[in-house]
Structure formats: structure tokens, C-alpha cells
Design an enzyme around this catalytic site. Sequence first.
Site, PDB file in Angstrom:
ATOM      1  N   GLU A  12     -71.798 -39.551  -2.931  1.00  0.00           N
ATOM      2  CA  GLU A  12     -73.139 -39.278  -3.788  1.00  0.00           C
ATOM      3  C   GLU A  12     -73.856 -40.599  -3.966  1.00  0.00           C
ATOM      4  O   GLU A  12     -73.522 -41.634  -4.750  1.00  0.00           O
ATOM      5  CB  GLU A  12     -72.620 -38.726  -5.300  1.00  0.00           C
ATOM      6  CG  GLU A  12     -71.934 -37.639  -5.214  1.00  0.00           C
ATOM      7  CD  GLU A  12     -72.120 -36.679  -6.370  1.00  0.00           C
ATOM      8  OE1 GLU A  12     -72.856 -35.608  -6.588  1.00  0.00           O
ATOM      9  OE2 GLU A  12     -71.723 -37.117  -7.420  1.00  0.00           O
ATOM     10  N   HIS A  57     -66.871 -40.580 -10.680  1.00  0.00           N
ATOM     11  CA  HIS A  57     -68.362 -40.017 -10.522  1.00  0.00           C
ATOM     12  C   HIS A  57     -69.448 -41.287 -11.001  1.00  0.00           C
ATOM     13  O   HIS A  57     -68.903 -41.887 -12.049  1.00  0.00           O
ATOM     14  CB  HIS A  57     -68.749 -38.994 -11.576  1.00  0.00           C
ATOM     15  CG  HIS A  57     -70.228 -38.287 -11.415  1.00  0.00           C
ATOM     16  ND1 HIS A  57     -71.222 -38.988 -12.023  1.00  0.00           N
ATOM     17  CD2 HIS A  57     -70.541 -37.323 -10.652  1.00  0.00           C
ATOM     18  CE1 HIS A  57     -72.373 -38.301 -11.649  1.00  0.00           C
ATOM     19  NE2 HIS A  57     -71.813 -37.158 -10.852  1.00  0.00           N
TER      20      HIS A  57
HETATM   21  P1  PGA Z   1     -78.159 -33.981  -9.278  1.00  0.00           P
HETATM   22  O1  PGA Z   1     -76.382 -34.683  -9.672  1.00  0.00           O
HETATM   23  O2  PGA Z   1     -77.855 -32.937  -8.414  1.00  0.00           O
HETATM   24  O3  PGA Z   1     -78.639 -33.755 -10.392  1.00  0.00           O
HETATM   25  O4  PGA Z   1     -78.594 -35.212  -8.106  1.00  0.00           O
HETATM   26  C1  PGA Z   1     -75.364 -34.645  -8.714  1.00  0.00           C
HETATM   27  C2  PGA Z   1     -74.123 -35.231  -9.393  1.00  0.00           C
HETATM   28  O5  PGA Z   1     -74.303 -36.195 -10.223  1.00  0.00           O
HETATM   29  O6  PGA Z   1     -73.129 -34.653  -9.027  1.00  0.00           O
END
Ligand code: PGA
Length: 235
Positions: free
Chosen positions: A159, A90
Site C-alpha cells: 500500500e 498499516h
Molecule cells: P483507501 O485505503 O482505499 O482509502 O486508499 C486503503 C487502506 O488504507 O488500506
Amino acid sequence: MPIIAANFKTNHTRSSTAKYVSLVNNYLKTNSTSDVYIFPTATSLDYFETVANLHIGAQNAYATQNGSFTGEIGTEQLDEFHIKTILIGHSERRHILGETQEMIAQKFQYFKALGYRIIYCVGEPLEIKESGLDATLQYMQTQFEGIDLSYENLVVAYEPVWAIGTGVTATNDDIVNVHQALKQQCSKPLLYGGSVKLGNVESICQLEGVDGVLIGTASWVAEDFIKIIENTKEL
Ligand code: PGA
């Protein structure tokens, strides 16, 4: 049906997590959906009896069974709660906690050897995004170093760092372009994450190459998360 995942980050307590899991589980008992994941804080992990498609996972763990790694948890602590799912790579662990690709790859290998379901996250920071799609794809190749993309229990999450927790969602074109490229490289389910919310989750889940979403902020209220599952279950 898309995969829907909730990342609590550093939110919720042990008791509010238990209530949340119970609400989601009750909803899933009478609704047919794809896999749903909840990643609570380490202190809120527990043995939750859930329907088969609701998975409780660890946001992080150290690549060890036990030992002297102050502040970390290993598989002995996860086994107590039958947890066999983990988030690895992450962006907050990469960029805030300083995990290097080498550490991440080592963690990946460790949990892969134990058969864990791994949600593996990749994504580019803003300065790379501003250099264009090729730069973004090249950057992500470095995040695949040491990662077995053919691992059977792998789910990948794209992401973009600049979209996480910022309220700025990637455009549909951004998502489709990256997902299409990643799909050529990896046949595993591919989630999008980064400011996904009730208002955009349906359209994102319908984009080509998107198999589901990983949600932070917008997942923290159980009723909202259930609504997100409800609104996407027919897709
Ligand atoms: P967010 O976070 O939906 O608050 O943008 C997503 C994540 O970090 O998995």
C-alpha cells in the site's frame, strides 16, 4: 479469484457494522468467492456467525493477552469474539500513530506465535517513490525487518502511502513492478491497497502478481463492497 478486504479504519458504529457484516455474509452464502476480510473498529468487534471464507479481523491489538496498556486491546478481548485475524504495519499506524519497525516486528512475532492470520502492510511514502523503484524496494526491505515472510498464515499488502485515502491510485506499471519484485522474495498472497474502488478494482486484480486488494474508503458502503466482490469473483 482475488482476496478482497475492507478496512473500516475509524468508520462505522457497532450497529452499522453488524448490518454490513450481515449483508456481506448473505451475499457470500450464495456466491462462491475467495477469502473476504472485514476489519471493523475495535468497538464494533463481535462474534459474527459467518460463512467459512468471510473473516472478521482486528485493525490492531497490543502484543499481550491482557494487562495494563491503557487504550489497547489484547488477545483476551479478541478471543471473546473468536477473532484470529489481524492487520499489522498499516501505514496509518506507522506514520500517524508512530509505530516503529521494532514495535511492529514484536507485534508480528507475538501474533504469529498464536497462529493468527496476519495481513502485513508495507509501502513507501511519496518522497521515496519519487526517488525511483530501487529506492522504493530498498525502503520496503526495512519494513520487512523482523518479519518472517515464510509464515504460513501471512498475507502481504503493498500500500503506497501516497495512494492511501488520496484518490490517487498507483499506475498499473507501479503496481506490477513492485509486486513482481516482492513476489521474488515472498510466496505469500500479495494484495494491493491505495484508492482501490469499483471503477479500477477489476483491472488491478488482473495485474500480474496481484492476488487481491485491501480497500479503505470505497469499502465503507456495504452495497459497493458487495459489488466489488461480485465484479471480481470470476477473475
Ligand atoms: P483507501 O485505503 O482505499 O482509502 O486508499 C486503503 C487502506 O488504507 O488500506
